[in-house]
Enzyme design. Structure first.
Site, PDB file in Angstrom:
ATOM      1  N   THR A 124       1.187  -0.789  -0.382  1.00  7.54           N
ATOM      2  CA  THR A 124      -0.135  -0.118  -0.040  1.00  7.54           C
ATOM      3  C   THR A 124       0.879   1.512  -0.170  1.00  7.54           C
ATOM      4  OG1 THR A 124      -1.733  -1.509   1.336  1.00  7.54           O
ATOM      5  CG2 THR A 124      -1.796   0.957   0.943  1.00  7.54           C
ATOM      6  N   ARG A 152     -13.259  -8.905  -2.916  1.00  8.75           N
ATOM      7  CA  ARG A 152     -13.066  -8.807  -1.105  1.00  8.75           C
ATOM      8  C   ARG A 152     -12.159  -6.849  -1.094  1.00  8.75           C
ATOM      9  NH1 ARG A 152      -7.412  -6.771   0.282  1.00  8.75           N
ATOM     10  NH2 ARG A 152      -6.679  -7.975   1.788  1.00  8.75           N
ATOM     11  N   VAL A 153     -12.286  -6.433   0.010  1.00 12.67           N
ATOM     12  CA  VAL A 153     -12.309  -5.061   0.873  1.00 12.67           C
ATOM     13  C   VAL A 153     -11.101  -5.069   1.703  1.00 12.67           C
ATOM     14  CG1 VAL A 153     -13.073  -3.159   1.470  1.00 12.67           C
ATOM     15  CG2 VAL A 153     -13.992  -4.064  -0.554  1.00 12.67           C
ATOM     16  N   GLY A 154      -9.624  -4.562   1.396  1.00 12.11           N
ATOM     17  CA  GLY A 154      -8.801  -4.445   2.653  1.00 12.11           C
ATOM     18  C   GLY A 154      -9.018  -3.855   3.302  1.00 12.11           C
ATOM     19  N   ASP A 155      -8.090  -3.283   3.996  1.00 11.66           N
ATOM     20  CA  ASP A 155      -8.030  -1.909   5.471  1.00 11.66           C
ATOM     21  C   ASP A 155      -8.116  -0.797   4.432  1.00 11.66           C
ATOM     22  OD1 ASP A 155      -5.463  -3.061   3.973  1.00 11.66           O
ATOM     23  OD2 ASP A 155      -4.199  -1.732   6.034  1.00 11.66           O
ATOM     24  N   GLY A 176       0.154  -4.380   4.878  1.00 13.43           N
ATOM     25  CA  GLY A 176       0.381  -5.388   4.821  1.00 13.43           C
ATOM     26  C   GLY A 176      -0.899  -6.423   4.604  1.00 13.43           C
TER      27      GLY A 176
HETATM   28  N1  ASP Z   1      -3.376  -3.268   3.392  1.00 12.11           N
HETATM   29  C1  ASP Z   1      -3.096  -4.126   1.781  1.00 12.11           C
HETATM   30  C2  ASP Z   1      -4.303  -4.977   1.480  1.00 12.11           C
HETATM   31  O1  ASP Z   1      -4.883  -5.515   2.666  1.00 12.11           O
HETATM   32  C3  ASP Z   1      -2.272  -4.485   0.793  1.00 12.11           C
HETATM   33  C4  ASP Z   1      -0.542  -4.159   1.103  1.00 12.11           C
HETATM   34  O2  ASP Z   1      -0.148  -2.826   1.882  1.00 12.11           O
HETATM   35  O3  ASP Z   1      -0.298  -4.838   1.416  1.00 12.11           O
HETATM   36  O4  ASP Z   1      -5.364  -4.719   0.760  1.00 12.11           O
END
Ligand code: ASP
Length: 265
Positions: A124, A152-155, A176
């Site tokens: 990110t 899918r949605v992340g943080d 992450g």
């Molecule tokens: N945090 C991001 C997600 O889970 C991916 C990343 O930062 O590595 O979508």
């Protein structure tokens, strides 16, 4: 195009769609976010329009795309030939295996691996800023986890998980495996720990160590990192794995690249 974790050329989901997440927030609690947005190269700019032009905080999927087009953003094909080739290589094994900015990987292929699609496959871009008037703000943007399930949605687009700004205290952002960050409301946690008196560094360490303590086995093979900035300008960063770096820039220095400390050395 070497970066496959944000915007155009981001790695797609398991069905070949590049879908993007982003959020933005300022010290006045104003925030905007988009999730699972396709065909728009700069989702952070759309998140900003959500903040500025709508009564909402987050738009997702088809609605986010409709809003972006109405706002004049061009519709683009974001899957580049290189990302398409990586996706097709991944289809041969279809193993979902997050590999991020850690010692386990480099910005490219995983050392000594012969597996197709075994590349650094999520990251990110997170930014925290403090201006001369002491006003904080932050933003983050990502194409999420490569080969994720559709939808899918992340943080990153979730205020409090991937990003949080409190004008009185500080700001935090994360990178992450987003599922782990959502579980501990990571960025909100970092800012709240700062409110209780922890330095940005200690707050990032505590937020990461909560994940490590709660899920010690899982944590060994995944990456989560937090970056924090206090209202006084102090900076902190910490990650589960070695390899998380951040850039610092102020009136005296430009883009100093600093490796974050980590739980596992
Ligand atoms: N945090 C991001 C997600 O889970 C991916 C990343 O930062 O590595 O979508």
């Amino acid at each position: 195009m070497k970066n496959h974790t944000v915007g155009r050329a981001g790695y797609p989901d398991r069905d070949g769609h590049v879908s993007l997440d982003a959020s933005i927030m300022d010290d006045q609690w104003r925030c905007g976010a988009v999730a699972a947005l396709e065909h728009i190269a700069h989702p952070i700019s759309v998140a900003r329009r959500v903040l500025e032009k709508t009564p909402h905080v987050m738009l997702v999927g088809a609605g986010a795309l409709q809003f972006a087009l109405e706002q004049g953003f061009p519709r683009e094909e974001l899957l580049t030939p290189e990302s398409d080739a990586a996706w097709k290589a991944w289809l041969k094994t279809q193993t979902y295996k997050p590999i991020a900015n850690s010692e386990m990987s480099t910005y490219g292929h995983v050392p000594n691996s012969k597996l197709p699609g075994d590349v650094h496959n999520h990251d990110t871009l997170g930014i925290l800023a403090l201006d001369q008037q002491g006003r904080l703000s932050g933003a983050c943007t990502t194409s999420g986890m490569a080969w994720k399930m559709r939808g899918r949605v992340g943080d990153s687009p979730i205020i409090g998980a991937g990003l949080y700004v409190d004008g009185e205290i500080g700001a935090a952002t994360s990178t992450g495996v987003g599922e782990e960050v959502i579980r501990n409301s990571g960025s909100f946690l970092v800012v709240e720990l700062m409110r209780q008196g922890l330095s940005p560094q200690r707050a990032c360490e505590e937020a990461v160590m909560r994940i490590v303590r709660r899920r010690p086995e899982t944590a060994k093979s995944l990456q989560v990192g937090f970056l924090a900035l206090s209202r006084q300008g102090a900076v902190g960063a910490f990650a589960i794995q070695k390899g998380f770096v951040y850039a610092r820039c102020d009136q005296n220095s430009v883009d100093q690249i600093i490796p974050a400390k980590s739980a596992f050395l």
